[in-house]
Design a protein around this motif. Structure first.
Motif, PDB file in Angstrom:
ATOM      1  N   LYS A   1       0.856  -1.192   0.000  1.00  0.00           N
ATOM      2  CA  LYS A   1       0.000   0.000   0.000  1.00  0.00           C
ATOM      3  C   LYS A   1       0.888   1.236   0.000  1.00  0.00           C
ATOM      4  O   LYS A   1       1.842   1.334   0.769  1.00  0.00           O
ATOM      5  N   LEU A   2       0.554   2.190  -0.866  1.00  0.00           N
ATOM      6  CA  LEU A   2       1.379   3.375  -1.073  1.00  0.00           C
ATOM      7  C   LEU A   2       0.487   4.590  -1.245  1.00  0.00           C
ATOM      8  O   LEU A   2      -0.542   4.517  -1.911  1.00  0.00           O
ATOM      9  N   GLY A   3       0.858   5.685  -0.626  1.00  0.00           N
ATOM     10  CA  GLY A   3       0.118   6.925  -0.792  1.00  0.00           C
ATOM     11  C   GLY A   3       1.040   8.126  -0.786  1.00  0.00           C
ATOM     12  O   GLY A   3       2.196   8.044  -0.365  1.00  0.00           O
ATOM     13  N   PHE A   4       0.531   9.231  -1.276  1.00  0.00           N
ATOM     14  CA  PHE A   4       1.267  10.488  -1.325  1.00  0.00           C
ATOM     15  C   PHE A   4       0.497  11.515  -0.512  1.00  0.00           C
ATOM     16  O   PHE A   4      -0.725  11.586  -0.602  1.00  0.00           O
ATOM     17  N   VAL A   5       1.212  12.318   0.284  1.00  0.00           N
ATOM     18  CA  VAL A   5       0.557  13.306   1.140  1.00  0.00           C
ATOM     19  C   VAL A   5       1.231  14.661   0.956  1.00  0.00           C
ATOM     20  O   VAL A   5       2.448  14.787   1.080  1.00  0.00           O
ATOM     21  N   GLU A   6       0.426  15.670   0.672  1.00  0.00           N
ATOM     22  CA  GLU A   6       0.874  17.056   0.603  1.00  0.00           C
ATOM     23  C   GLU A   6       0.359  17.741   1.857  1.00  0.00           C
ATOM     24  O   GLU A   6      -0.852  17.768   2.105  1.00  0.00           O
ATOM     25  N   LEU A   7       1.249  18.266   2.671  1.00  0.00           N
ATOM     26  CA  LEU A   7       0.874  18.873   3.942  1.00  0.00           C
ATOM     27  C   LEU A   7       0.811  20.392   3.851  1.00  0.00           C
ATOM     28  O   LEU A   7       1.659  21.011   3.216  1.00  0.00           O
ATOM     29  N   LYS A   8      -0.198  20.949   4.506  1.00  0.00           N
ATOM     30  CA  LYS A   8      -0.359  22.401   4.605  1.00  0.00           C
ATOM     31  C   LYS A   8      -0.787  22.718   6.026  1.00  0.00           C
ATOM     32  O   LYS A   8      -1.638  22.032   6.594  1.00  0.00           O
ATOM     33  N   ALA A   9      -0.207  23.739   6.610  1.00  0.00           N
ATOM     34  CA  ALA A   9      -0.636  24.187   7.935  1.00  0.00           C
ATOM     35  C   ALA A   9      -2.036  24.784   7.815  1.00  0.00           C
ATOM     36  O   ALA A   9      -2.405  25.305   6.759  1.00  0.00           O
ATOM     37  N   PRO A  10      -2.833  24.694   8.884  1.00  0.00           N
ATOM     38  CA  PRO A  10      -4.178  25.277   8.834  1.00  0.00           C
ATOM     39  C   PRO A  10      -4.141  26.751   8.437  1.00  0.00           C
ATOM     40  O   PRO A  10      -3.298  27.506   8.918  1.00  0.00           O
ATOM     41  N   GLY A  11      -5.019  27.121   7.533  1.00  0.00           N
ATOM     42  CA  GLY A  11      -5.093  28.506   7.081  1.00  0.00           C
ATOM     43  C   GLY A  11      -4.063  28.879   6.033  1.00  0.00           C
ATOM     44  O   GLY A  11      -4.045  30.009   5.562  1.00  0.00           O
ATOM     45  N   LYS A  12      -3.200  27.948   5.678  1.00  0.00           N
ATOM     46  CA  LYS A  12      -2.182  28.239   4.673  1.00  0.00           C
ATOM     47  C   LYS A  12      -2.769  28.045   3.285  1.00  0.00           C
ATOM     48  O   LYS A  12      -3.892  27.587   3.101  1.00  0.00           O
ATOM     49  N   LYS A  13      -1.950  28.362   2.300  1.00  0.00           N
ATOM     50  CA  LYS A  13      -2.386  28.264   0.914  1.00  0.00           C
ATOM     51  C   LYS A  13      -2.836  26.855   0.560  1.00  0.00           C
ATOM     52  O   LYS A  13      -2.400  25.881   1.145  1.00  0.00           O
ATOM     53  N   LYS A  14      -3.678  26.796  -0.436  1.00  0.00           N
ATOM     54  CA  LYS A  14      -4.040  25.507  -1.008  1.00  0.00           C
ATOM     55  C   LYS A  14      -2.880  25.061  -1.886  1.00  0.00           C
ATOM     56  O   LYS A  14      -1.906  25.787  -2.075  1.00  0.00           O
TER      57      LYS A  14
END
Length: 78
Positions: free
Chosen positions: A44-57
């Protein structure tokens, strides 16, 4: 204020609790790649893009790249 770094730590901790591994992902020469590669037993493999709350999309390039992963059947989260 919640920083992206603390969100990354939480992702690593929770992934490990589930028997997986969330590794920092970088791909020189290929822009728009996600922050973390998440691996689980059984292939099983996934990709995650993290953003702090309220930050840019995600940037348009990141949106486009995430579409490729999703279309190919990979799990992608932002």
């Amino acid at each position: 204020m919640v920083l992206e770094k603390s969100i990354e730590q939480k992702l690593r901790t929770e992934t490990k609790k589930m028997g997986g591994w969330a590794v920092k992902f970088s791909s020189p020469g290929l822009d728009g790649m996600p922050d973390r590669l998440v691996l689980f037993p059984g292939g099983k493999l996934g990709f995650v893009e993290l953003k702090a709350p309220g930050k840019k999309k995600m940037r348009p390039l990141q949106e486009r790249e995430s579409g490729h992963w999703k279309n190919w059947g990979f799990w992608y989260s932002a």
